[in-house]
Scaffold this motif. Sequence first.
Motif, PDB file in Angstrom:
ATOM      1  N   SER A 121      -4.933  -7.886   0.771  1.00  0.00           N
ATOM      2  CA  SER A 121      -4.473  -6.497   0.841  1.00  0.00           C
ATOM      3  C   SER A 121      -3.098  -6.348   0.188  1.00  0.00           C
ATOM      4  CB  SER A 121      -4.434  -6.048   2.294  1.00  0.00           C
ATOM      5  OG  SER A 121      -3.900  -4.762   2.393  1.00  0.00           O
ATOM      6  N   ALA A 122      -2.209  -7.300   0.442  1.00  0.00           N
ATOM      7  CA  ALA A 122      -0.874  -7.261  -0.158  1.00  0.00           C
ATOM      8  C   ALA A 122      -0.969  -7.398  -1.681  1.00  0.00           C
ATOM      9  CB  ALA A 122       0.005  -8.352   0.426  1.00  0.00           C
ATOM     10  N   GLY A 123      -1.850  -8.244  -2.154  1.00  0.00           N
ATOM     11  CA  GLY A 123      -2.058  -8.413  -3.604  1.00  0.00           C
ATOM     12  C   GLY A 123      -2.587  -7.127  -4.234  1.00  0.00           C
ATOM     13  N   ARG A 124      -3.539  -6.486  -3.556  1.00  0.00           N
ATOM     14  CA  ARG A 124      -4.092  -5.221  -4.057  1.00  0.00           C
ATOM     15  C   ARG A 124      -3.006  -4.137  -4.080  1.00  0.00           C
ATOM     16  NH1 ARG A 124      -9.753  -5.111  -0.756  1.00  0.00           N
ATOM     17  NH2 ARG A 124     -10.806  -6.701  -1.990  1.00  0.00           N
ATOM     18  N   LYS A 125      -2.200  -4.087  -3.011  1.00  0.00           N
ATOM     19  CA  LYS A 125      -1.119  -3.098  -2.959  1.00  0.00           C
ATOM     20  C   LYS A 125      -0.112  -3.337  -4.077  1.00  0.00           C
ATOM     21  CE  LYS A 125      -1.314  -1.988   1.946  1.00  0.00           C
ATOM     22  NZ  LYS A 125      -0.612  -2.042   3.227  1.00  0.00           N
ATOM     23  N   LYS A 126       0.167  -4.612  -4.348  1.00  0.00           N
ATOM     24  CA  LYS A 126       1.111  -4.948  -5.398  1.00  0.00           C
ATOM     25  C   LYS A 126       0.572  -4.506  -6.764  1.00  0.00           C
ATOM     26  CE  LYS A 126       4.296  -8.717  -5.853  1.00  0.00           C
ATOM     27  NZ  LYS A 126       4.553 -10.122  -5.637  1.00  0.00           N
ATOM     28  N   LYS A 127      -0.725  -4.782  -7.007  1.00  0.00           N
ATOM     29  CA  LYS A 127      -1.340  -4.366  -8.260  1.00  0.00           C
ATOM     30  C   LYS A 127      -1.336  -2.845  -8.384  1.00  0.00           C
ATOM     31  CE  LYS A 127      -4.535  -8.197  -9.063  1.00  0.00           C
ATOM     32  NZ  LYS A 127      -5.946  -8.583  -9.152  1.00  0.00           N
ATOM     33  N   LEU A 128      -1.667  -2.155  -7.304  1.00  0.00           N
ATOM     34  CA  LEU A 128      -1.687  -0.696  -7.309  1.00  0.00           C
ATOM     35  C   LEU A 128      -0.286  -0.131  -7.555  1.00  0.00           C
ATOM     36  CD1 LEU A 128      -3.468   1.788  -6.926  1.00  0.00           C
ATOM     37  CD2 LEU A 128      -2.967   1.686  -4.490  1.00  0.00           C
ATOM     38  N   LEU A 129       0.710  -0.745  -6.917  1.00  0.00           N
ATOM     39  CA  LEU A 129       2.091  -0.323  -7.137  1.00  0.00           C
ATOM     40  C   LEU A 129       2.488  -0.524  -8.598  1.00  0.00           C
ATOM     41  CD1 LEU A 129       4.848   0.629  -6.036  1.00  0.00           C
ATOM     42  CD2 LEU A 129       5.353  -1.776  -5.572  1.00  0.00           C
TER      43      LEU A 129
END
Length: 136
Positions: A26-34
Amino acid sequence: MSATKKKNVAKMETSYVKQQEAAEISAGRKKKLLFRRLAAFFTLAAVVSFFMISTLVSQSAALEEKVEEKTRLDQELSDLKKKEVMLEEEIVKLNDDEYIAKLARKDYFLSDNNEIIFNLPEEETEKEKKKEKKAD
């Protein structure tokens, strides 16, 4: 231990480990989205900045042209005002009979009764003729 040996380590299948792995994903996805959002924002900001700068440059060029045109027209206006003043003075002079008589004598070689007109060359024209003769 050497790099050629493999470790036989079993992965733990507890709920805590699953929760941590899910949090990492989830943190990786949030980072990519950011990162994607920031990239889109900066791209949009660059495009808007480009259009604003190009508009500023074109407006400053148009303003400079208008200023030059204004100065040219101001000069033309002052020249026309001077000409207007001269023409108004000429109108006043043309309403004077003595001035009209003087003008008729000068330009059309008209004379009063018992008056003889002698046409004498001007000094400047004589000097110019002498210069032309010397140049030949």
